[in-house]
Design an enzyme around this catalytic site. Sequence first.
Site, short mmCIF file in Angstrom:
data_model
loop_
_atom_site.label_atom_id
_atom_site.label_comp_id
_atom_site.label_asym_id
_atom_site.label_seq_id
_atom_site.Cartn_x
_atom_site.Cartn_y
_atom_site.Cartn_z
N GLY A 46 0.83 -1.20 0.00
CA GLY A 46 0.00 0.00 0.00
C GLY A 46 0.86 1.25 0.00
N GLN A 51 3.03 9.93 1.23
CA GLN A 51 4.36 9.31 1.30
C GLN A 51 5.27 9.69 0.13
OE1 GLN A 51 2.47 5.30 2.10
NE2 GLN A 51 4.42 5.04 3.12
N CYS A 91 5.86 -0.30 7.10
CA CYS A 91 5.53 0.88 6.32
C CYS A 91 6.73 1.24 5.45
CB CYS A 91 5.23 2.03 7.27
SG CYS A 91 4.85 3.58 6.45
N LEU A 92 6.47 1.58 4.19
CA LEU A 92 7.57 1.94 3.29
C LEU A 92 8.29 3.21 3.76
CD1 LEU A 92 5.94 1.20 -0.19
CD2 LEU A 92 7.63 -0.17 1.04
N HIS A 133 -4.35 1.96 7.60
CA HIS A 133 -2.97 2.46 7.67
C HIS A 133 -2.75 3.59 6.65
CE1 HIS A 133 1.55 1.57 7.96
NE2 HIS A 133 1.47 2.33 6.89
N GLU A 134 -3.24 3.38 5.43
CA GLU A 134 -3.03 4.38 4.38
C GLU A 134 -3.87 5.64 4.61
OE1 GLU A 134 -0.50 3.83 2.77
OE2 GLU A 134 -0.35 1.66 3.01
N HIS A 137 -2.14 7.89 6.90
CA HIS A 137 -1.11 8.71 6.24
C HIS A 137 -1.73 10.00 5.68
CE1 HIS A 137 2.60 6.47 6.30
NE2 HIS A 137 2.07 5.38 5.78
#
Length: 167
Positions: A46, A51, A91-92, A133-134, A137
């Site tokens: 994701g 991000q 997480c990226l 989660h996204e 962000h």
Amino acid sequence: MAILNILHYPDERLHKVARPVEIVDDEIRRLVEDMAETMYDAPGIGLAATQVNVHLRVIVIDTSEERNGLCAFINPRIISANGQVLSEEGCLSVPGIYESVDRAEHIVVEALDQDGQPFQIEATGLLANCIQHEIDHLDGKVFVEKLSRLKQSRILNKLKKNHRKTM
Ligand code: ZN
């Protein structure tokens, strides 16, 4: 298509709150394509526009094993949430860190697709965790900020060390 640069925690730009998309046009469709390419390249399941330092409410997700189930959510909104689960997440933007956080178990999400058409989906399990989660962000929140202060400072120290190693 292009691979975009992913911001790394604790970059302050990860705390910006994203604006809703007003019109789903070619520019937004190109953003979705670039975000998808960036997510697959990383690789991740994701990615939120925040991000990649674009502060618009756009997320891409693919939780399929075959990596062929791309889902784009424009202006996503959780319209109902039930239950509670502890899910281990990464997480990226926080490379190498995996921690368990509380999430709703079952959610219903409303969003626009790449043609600007509204849709609704119900999600549980990995997909539900990933959507939550996204969306966090987009609201300027990173998952590690849900953890205790002690854990957060340990993570920051670890990230600083990793950063030095790769320089
Ligand atoms: Zn993330």
